[in-house]
Design a protein around this motif. Structure first.
Motif, PDB file in Angstrom:
ATOM      1  N   VAL A   1       0.844  -1.204   0.000  1.00 39.60           N
ATOM      2  CA  VAL A   1       0.000   0.000   0.000  1.00 39.60           C
ATOM      3  C   VAL A   1       0.876   1.250   0.000  1.00 39.60           C
ATOM      4  O   VAL A   1       0.624   2.219  -0.728  1.00 39.60           O
ATOM      5  N   LEU A   2       1.940   1.219   0.806  1.00 46.42           N
ATOM      6  CA  LEU A   2       2.810   2.386   0.926  1.00 46.42           C
ATOM      7  C   LEU A   2       3.691   2.611  -0.311  1.00 46.42           C
ATOM      8  O   LEU A   2       4.267   3.694  -0.460  1.00 46.42           O
ATOM      9  N   THR A   3       3.822   1.612  -1.173  1.00 38.19           N
ATOM     10  CA  THR A   3       4.621   1.831  -2.387  1.00 38.19           C
ATOM     11  C   THR A   3       3.895   2.737  -3.376  1.00 38.19           C
ATOM     12  O   THR A   3       4.530   3.294  -4.274  1.00 38.19           O
ATOM     13  N   ARG A   4       2.569   2.885  -3.218  1.00 45.86           N
ATOM     14  CA  ARG A   4       1.788   3.763  -4.097  1.00 45.86           C
ATOM     15  C   ARG A   4       2.128   3.506  -5.571  1.00 45.86           C
ATOM     16  O   ARG A   4       2.752   4.354  -6.214  1.00 45.86           O
TER      17      ARG A   4
ATOM     18  N   ALA B   1       8.353   9.115  -7.734  1.00 44.01           N
ATOM     19  CA  ALA B   1       9.368   9.187  -6.689  1.00 44.01           C
ATOM     20  C   ALA B   1       8.910   8.509  -5.414  1.00 44.01           C
ATOM     21  O   ALA B   1       9.697   7.891  -4.712  1.00 44.01           O
ATOM     22  N   LEU B   2       7.603   8.627  -5.106  1.00 48.84           N
ATOM     23  CA  LEU B   2       7.105   7.988  -3.890  1.00 48.84           C
ATOM     24  C   LEU B   2       7.263   6.485  -3.981  1.00 48.84           C
ATOM     25  O   LEU B   2       7.648   5.821  -3.039  1.00 48.84           O
ATOM     26  N   GLU B   3       6.966   5.928  -5.154  1.00 49.81           N
ATOM     27  CA  GLU B   3       7.105   4.496  -5.349  1.00 49.81           C
ATOM     28  C   GLU B   3       8.571   4.086  -5.202  1.00 49.81           C
ATOM     29  O   GLU B   3       8.879   3.098  -4.531  1.00 49.81           O
ATOM     30  N   PHE B   4       9.470   4.812  -5.826  1.00 48.69           N
ATOM     31  CA  PHE B   4      10.897   4.495  -5.765  1.00 48.69           C
ATOM     32  C   PHE B   4      11.405   4.556  -4.324  1.00 48.69           C
ATOM     33  O   PHE B   4      12.114   3.657  -3.863  1.00 48.69           O
ATOM     34  N   GLY B   5      11.043   5.599  -3.586  1.00 48.73           N
ATOM     35  CA  GLY B   5      11.478   5.723  -2.205  1.00 48.73           C
ATOM     36  C   GLY B   5      10.966   4.605  -1.336  1.00 48.73           C
ATOM     37  O   GLY B   5      11.668   4.108  -0.449  1.00 48.73           O
TER      38      GLY B   5
ATOM     39  N   LEU C   1      11.873  -0.617   1.496  1.00 49.42           N
ATOM     40  CA  LEU C   1      11.637  -2.060   1.530  1.00 49.42           C
ATOM     41  C   LEU C   1      12.961  -2.819   1.470  1.00 49.42           C
ATOM     42  O   LEU C   1      13.157  -3.822   2.172  1.00 49.42           O
ATOM     43  N   GLY C   2      13.887  -2.331   0.631  1.00 41.81           N
ATOM     44  CA  GLY C   2      15.216  -2.941   0.585  1.00 41.81           C
ATOM     45  C   GLY C   2      15.943  -2.815   1.906  1.00 41.81           C
ATOM     46  O   GLY C   2      16.632  -3.736   2.349  1.00 41.81           O
TER      47      GLY C   2
END
Length: 294
Positions: A146-149, A154-158, A163-164
């Protein structure tokens, strides 16, 4: 260690120490975001920020070592190197994530690391996972997704950087679990920060730029806050059961959101609350289940 030398259980002090550790840990991410977004001068690379974290944390522990003069007994260098490498990778990815997404999102996703550690314990420690643990793991990863949007740039990448970081820190937990049964906590922290500093120094050499005085102060703050957080949390674990202490550490999400709002005027949105809530529910299930098992 004799029974007389063991500390007496003190839940109230353990809770206070864990809350302090949470505030300190969230503070390190706040300073890393300030350094990585140019709030304190030219933007610093995450590799250089993590170098500052290990440099000043090591200086703190080395100073303490000169005062208390601990006995270093037969370190398991293989476990220490594995733990320190994963710890350095997790910290660096976490600092990088903080420059792209709200601190509350990065902190919430980092709460996946116990779940990752639990899953890795199956092949590496031979532990068995029951349906409650599998369910909490699935719930936690749902919150992270859900938080990966998806599709938010940029929000997804961050979020994937965070997660990594959670995966790296989850792997680190396996090494920590093996080390804590063999060596004393201060020895583990001292050696970990020494090896981490060596790794971080080599990595930072490729992106190094001279920090300003403000940036040096922030880097020192990151290292000393992290050393303080580690010290508080380890002592909290000695004063109460892990099942009692762990929930208090989740307050770092509140501290992260508060710091982000006060310093960067960033407030969590509905998706942030939803994703964080799902992950916290999964963590609560794990804590409750571990308490029942004990």
């Amino acid at each position: 260690m004799s029974e007389q030398s063991l500390p007496r259980a003190n839940p109230a002090l353990a809770a206070a120490l864990t809350l302090a550790a949470s505030a300190f840990a969230a503070g390190t991410t706040l300073l890393a975001k300030a350094l990585g977004t140019g709030a304190l001068g030219p933007e610093l690379h995450p590799l250089q920020i993590s170098h500052g974290r290990f440099l000043f944390a090591f200086l703190g522990f080395a100073t303490a070592a000169m005062i208390i003069r601990p006995t270093i007994t037969r370190p398991n260098w293989g476990l220490h190197i594995g733990r320190s490498t994963l710890g350095w990778g997790g910290v660096t990815l976490m600092f990088a994530a903080a420059t792209f997404i709200p601190l509350s999102d990065a902190t919430a996703i980092s709460f996946l690391n116990p779940v990752v550690g639990m899953l890795l314990a199956i092949p590496f420690l031979g532990e068995k996972i029951g349906p409650w643990r599998w369910g909490s793991a699935a719930l936690a990863f749902t919150g992270a997704m859900v938080l990966t949007r998806p599709g938010a740039g940029a929000l997804e990448f961050g979020a994937f950087l965070a997660l990594g970081a959670a995966c790296a820190m989850g792997g680190e937990l396996i090494f920590i679990k093996k080390l804590t049964g063999r060596e004393r906590p201060f020895q583990i922290l001292l050696i970990n920060n020494a090896i981490g500093l060596a790794i971080a120094t080599v990595a930072a050499a490729f992106v190094w730029q001279m920090p300003t005085l403000q940036q040096w102060a922030a880097l020192a703050g990151i290292g000393l806050l992290m050393a303080s957080a580690q010290t508080c949390f380890i002592n909290a674990m000695r004063l109460a059961d892990a099942s009692f202490v762990s929930p208090f550490f989740y307050t770092s999400l509140s501290f992260a959101a508060l710091y982000d709002a006060l310093v960067f005027s960033v407030l969590p949105d509905a998706i942030s609350w939803l994703g964080a809530g799902i992950i916290l529910c999964a963590a609560a299930v794990l804590v409750w289940r571990e308490a029942r098992i004990r």
